[in-house]
Design a protein around this motif. Sequence first.
Motif, PDB file in Angstrom:
ATOM      1  N   ASN A  84      17.890  53.260 -60.125  1.00  0.00           N
ATOM      2  CA  ASN A  84      18.121  52.059 -60.909  1.00  0.00           C
ATOM      3  C   ASN A  84      18.679  52.096 -62.151  1.00  0.00           C
ATOM      4  O   ASN A  84      19.518  51.419 -62.381  1.00  0.00           O
ATOM      5  CB  ASN A  84      16.673  51.030 -60.521  1.00  0.00           C
ATOM      6  CG  ASN A  84      16.427  50.990 -59.289  1.00  0.00           C
ATOM      7  OD1 ASN A  84      17.326  50.957 -58.463  1.00  0.00           O
ATOM      8  ND2 ASN A  84      15.215  50.324 -59.144  1.00  0.00           N
ATOM      9  N   VAL A  85      17.999  53.068 -62.874  1.00  0.00           N
ATOM     10  CA  VAL A  85      18.564  53.344 -64.534  1.00  0.00           C
ATOM     11  C   VAL A  85      19.939  53.680 -64.328  1.00  0.00           C
ATOM     12  O   VAL A  85      20.704  53.317 -65.120  1.00  0.00           O
ATOM     13  CB  VAL A  85      17.599  54.132 -65.034  1.00  0.00           C
ATOM     14  CG1 VAL A  85      18.184  54.751 -66.272  1.00  0.00           C
ATOM     15  CG2 VAL A  85      16.275  53.525 -65.213  1.00  0.00           C
ATOM     16  N   ILE A  86      20.206  54.589 -63.611  1.00  0.00           N
ATOM     17  CA  ILE A  86      21.483  55.302 -63.554  1.00  0.00           C
ATOM     18  C   ILE A  86      22.604  54.295 -62.933  1.00  0.00           C
ATOM     19  O   ILE A  86      23.734  54.189 -63.547  1.00  0.00           O
ATOM     20  CB  ILE A  86      21.525  56.361 -62.428  1.00  0.00           C
ATOM     21  CG1 ILE A  86      20.872  57.661 -63.145  1.00  0.00           C
ATOM     22  CG2 ILE A  86      22.990  56.965 -62.447  1.00  0.00           C
ATOM     23  CD1 ILE A  86      20.967  58.079 -64.433  1.00  0.00           C
ATOM     24  N   GLU A  87      22.124  53.481 -62.048  1.00  0.00           N
ATOM     25  CA  GLU A  87      23.222  52.314 -61.509  1.00  0.00           C
ATOM     26  C   GLU A  87      23.322  51.405 -62.659  1.00  0.00           C
ATOM     27  O   GLU A  87      24.547  50.985 -62.754  1.00  0.00           O
ATOM     28  CB  GLU A  87      22.245  51.773 -60.410  1.00  0.00           C
ATOM     29  CG  GLU A  87      23.578  50.661 -59.782  1.00  0.00           C
ATOM     30  CD  GLU A  87      22.747  50.164 -58.163  1.00  0.00           C
ATOM     31  OE1 GLU A  87      23.605  49.292 -57.758  1.00  0.00           O
ATOM     32  OE2 GLU A  87      21.653  50.543 -58.136  1.00  0.00           O
ATOM     33  N   ARG A  88      22.461  51.151 -63.270  1.00  0.00           N
ATOM     34  CA  ARG A  88      22.466  50.060 -64.571  1.00  0.00           C
ATOM     35  C   ARG A  88      23.400  50.709 -65.508  1.00  0.00           C
ATOM     36  O   ARG A  88      24.223  50.151 -66.195  1.00  0.00           O
ATOM     37  CB  ARG A  88      21.136  49.711 -64.959  1.00  0.00           C
ATOM     38  CG  ARG A  88      21.094  48.322 -66.050  1.00  0.00           C
ATOM     39  CD  ARG A  88      19.715  48.100 -66.471  1.00  0.00           C
ATOM     40  NE  ARG A  88      18.890  47.792 -65.079  1.00  0.00           N
ATOM     41  CZ  ARG A  88      17.842  47.919 -65.166  1.00  0.00           C
ATOM     42  NH1 ARG A  88      16.880  48.805 -65.848  1.00  0.00           N
ATOM     43  NH2 ARG A  88      17.029  47.594 -64.105  1.00  0.00           N
ATOM     44  N   CYS A  89      23.310  52.121 -65.939  1.00  0.00           N
ATOM     45  CA  CYS A  89      24.181  52.631 -66.890  1.00  0.00           C
ATOM     46  C   CYS A  89      25.376  52.506 -66.561  1.00  0.00           C
ATOM     47  O   CYS A  89      26.546  52.273 -67.244  1.00  0.00           O
ATOM     48  CB  CYS A  89      23.706  54.176 -67.061  1.00  0.00           C
ATOM     49  SG  CYS A  89      21.913  54.340 -67.783  1.00  0.00           S
ATOM     50  N   LEU A  90      25.828  52.738 -65.157  1.00  0.00           N
ATOM     51  CA  LEU A  90      27.171  52.788 -64.726  1.00  0.00           C
ATOM     52  C   LEU A  90      27.873  51.394 -64.808  1.00  0.00           C
ATOM     53  O   LEU A  90      28.972  51.340 -65.096  1.00  0.00           O
ATOM     54  CB  LEU A  90      27.286  53.294 -63.332  1.00  0.00           C
ATOM     55  CG  LEU A  90      26.810  54.775 -62.964  1.00  0.00           C
ATOM     56  CD1 LEU A  90      26.768  55.150 -61.815  1.00  0.00           C
ATOM     57  CD2 LEU A  90      27.895  55.748 -63.823  1.00  0.00           C
ATOM     58  N   LEU A  91      26.936  50.533 -64.282  1.00  0.00           N
ATOM     59  CA  LEU A  91      27.465  48.965 -64.449  1.00  0.00           C
ATOM     60  C   LEU A  91      27.835  48.592 -65.703  1.00  0.00           C
ATOM     61  O   LEU A  91      28.920  47.905 -65.861  1.00  0.00           O
ATOM     62  CB  LEU A  91      26.457  48.085 -63.582  1.00  0.00           C
ATOM     63  CG  LEU A  91      26.372  48.145 -62.151  1.00  0.00           C
ATOM     64  CD1 LEU A  91      24.818  47.488 -61.808  1.00  0.00           C
ATOM     65  CD2 LEU A  91      27.566  47.679 -61.638  1.00  0.00           C
ATOM     66  N   LEU A  92      26.913  48.821 -66.732  1.00  0.00           N
ATOM     67  CA  LEU A  92      27.146  48.355 -67.998  1.00  0.00           C
ATOM     68  C   LEU A  92      27.524  49.114 -69.176  1.00  0.00           C
ATOM     69  O   LEU A  92      27.647  48.707 -70.360  1.00  0.00           O
ATOM     70  CB  LEU A  92      25.669  47.729 -68.418  1.00  0.00           C
ATOM     71  CG  LEU A  92      25.117  46.515 -67.477  1.00  0.00           C
ATOM     72  CD1 LEU A  92      23.667  46.086 -67.839  1.00  0.00           C
ATOM     73  CD2 LEU A  92      25.862  45.479 -67.215  1.00  0.00           C
ATOM     74  N   ASN A  93      28.060  50.422 -68.564  1.00  0.00           N
ATOM     75  CA  ASN A  93      28.300  51.417 -69.421  1.00  0.00           C
ATOM     76  C   ASN A  93      27.470  51.476 -70.881  1.00  0.00           C
ATOM     77  O   ASN A  93      27.712  51.603 -71.794  1.00  0.00           O
ATOM     78  CB  ASN A  93      29.803  51.127 -70.078  1.00  0.00           C
ATOM     79  CG  ASN A  93      30.473  52.219 -70.883  1.00  0.00           C
ATOM     80  OD1 ASN A  93      30.096  53.439 -70.522  1.00  0.00           O
ATOM     81  ND2 ASN A  93      31.325  51.892 -71.641  1.00  0.00           N
ATOM     82  N   LEU A  94      26.128  51.714 -70.284  1.00  0.00           N
ATOM     83  CA  LEU A  94      25.068  51.950 -71.310  1.00  0.00           C
ATOM     84  C   LEU A  94      24.714  53.666 -71.299  1.00  0.00           C
ATOM     85  O   LEU A  94      24.769  54.288 -70.441  1.00  0.00           O
ATOM     86  CB  LEU A  94      23.937  50.953 -71.050  1.00  0.00           C
ATOM     87  CG  LEU A  94      24.196  49.546 -71.297  1.00  0.00           C
ATOM     88  CD1 LEU A  94      22.959  48.769 -70.792  1.00  0.00           C
ATOM     89  CD2 LEU A  94      24.557  49.285 -72.594  1.00  0.00           C
ATOM     90  N   LYS A  95      23.970  53.862 -72.346  1.00  0.00           N
ATOM     91  CA  LYS A  95      23.159  55.178 -72.418  1.00  0.00           C
ATOM     92  C   LYS A  95      22.009  55.028 -71.618  1.00  0.00           C
ATOM     93  O   LYS A  95      21.210  53.945 -71.663  1.00  0.00           O
ATOM     94  CB  LYS A  95      22.916  55.764 -73.644  1.00  0.00           C
ATOM     95  CG  LYS A  95      24.155  55.958 -74.909  1.00  0.00           C
ATOM     96  CD  LYS A  95      24.986  57.155 -73.808  1.00  0.00           C
ATOM     97  CE  LYS A  95      26.056  57.572 -74.945  1.00  0.00           C
ATOM     98  NZ  LYS A  95      26.698  58.927 -73.983  1.00  0.00           N
ATOM     99  N   PRO A  96      21.335  56.182 -70.894  1.00  0.00           N
ATOM    100  CA  PRO A  96      20.047  55.765 -70.441  1.00  0.00           C
ATOM    101  C   PRO A  96      18.916  55.637 -71.002  1.00  0.00           C
ATOM    102  O   PRO A  96      18.214  54.925 -70.706  1.00  0.00           O
ATOM    103  CB  PRO A  96      19.876  57.369 -69.872  1.00  0.00           C
ATOM    104  CG  PRO A  96      21.251  58.075 -69.734  1.00  0.00           C
ATOM    105  CD  PRO A  96      21.935  57.416 -70.750  1.00  0.00           C
ATOM    106  N   GLY A  97      19.089  56.019 -72.467  1.00  0.00           N
ATOM    107  CA  GLY A  97      17.868  55.695 -73.297  1.00  0.00           C
ATOM    108  C   GLY A  97      17.815  54.094 -73.489  1.00  0.00           C
ATOM    109  O   GLY A  97      16.934  53.661 -73.489  1.00  0.00           O
TER     110      GLY A  97
END
Length: 466
Positions: A388-401
Amino acid sequence: MSSTLEVIDNPESQAIESNEKPLSFKRNSVLILDDEQGIRNFLQKGLEKVFGLVEVAEDVEEAEALRQRCNFDLIISDIRLPGKSGVDWVTEIRSQGSTTSVIFITAHASLETAIAALRVGASDFIMKPFRMDQMMASIESCMAHQQMQRENIVLKRQVDQLYDSGMIGDCDTMKSVCEVIKRIAPMPTTVLIGGESGTGKELAARALHRWSGRKGSFVPVNCGAITEELMESEFFGHTKGAFTGAQKTREGLFTYANNGTLFLDEIGEMPMSMQVHLLRVLEEKVIRPVGSNRQIPVDVRIIAASNRDLEEEVEKGNFRQDLYYRLNVVNVRMPPLRERMDDIPALVQHFSQTLSSDLGVDAQTISGEDLHQMRDYHWPGNIRELRNVIERCLLLNLKPGQCISAEAGESSPAGSVNNSALLEDIEKNHILKVLESEDGNKSAAARILGVSRKTLERKVKAWNEL
């Protein structure tokens, strides 16, 4: 011999000569084995027009020498040959592991000959005299079947890779889990999979089924999602009129899983009344639909899973001891992510690649600092949370942290966002993506999104005012 050649040499019978769209197997090779020179010459002349390589031999010794030099895609062989017969030769090469397709030809057919040809895996059996169009029809069918087999092998490898990729992990714990799963998969014994939520228990169950070789389906069911009143009917089926609302006969999950695997997720949620029925099925291998007096034999492999400690549940009186021992023949424990932190880089790479493809976005490059932050996090949701974290990072172009901070409910550092903002951004990105796919047509986008055009316009207007 003369009668055979007389028919074969008839120009009208050589359909290959007049075929407007001739077949082409230019990438394939064929070996012709026959002691009649006229047959060899005729087949060689015809097949050189469609095959990339055509070799001929008059006896088994010559054919074997050619086969040692080239891995032929097709062998066309007479059955009666001087010395060793064509069937005996093909039997030998089959014992050596050869899977080359074979078409037998003969002028002396009998039931015994046909059976012998089929036993060695012949693709076809053609009587002499034959016409070239007969031979070409046989070759086309044979090569099509060969292509299908190759495609099936490729598909099987892809499926195996899919399951293997799901069981990612180089740590000793995961290696041990995979070794156990592969070892017990072909056996019919019941398996109990334990582990915290999100550790991949269903994935392990699917791997067990995939590697079991069972021909039936893999049928997963969440025991906590079915009400106690309907559970017996769901599992065993019912007859028409068995209870109020049973308007027609219905098969149950055991029937759907016959000759396959029934995966009972969250088995600890199963009520005591149903535990009794399940134990009986495990012991007697028969089911009885609700409302029926007829017992139906079933061959179903049971795999159960729970994130509870079933031994404790037995001690508390919440789970039958006899059923627990019946299920717990082999126990597989899926380790939590915090016990396999060294697998995080491989898991992140896998999820980043697969999710970016599914979502239609570019895969992210995860830095060493990102991985360090991910290793420092305790991952209460295990692999499911990591995905879920990786999917969120991809969707919002965010860093894992940033996503981990929001996931943990911590105060957001500069540049990060809270949970509400994340959800709003996900909604916005999804809506804008749908609008773009419909060339800005709000009515069409609203239908896809399942909202009214008015709602969609209100949201877009709010975003434009920001």
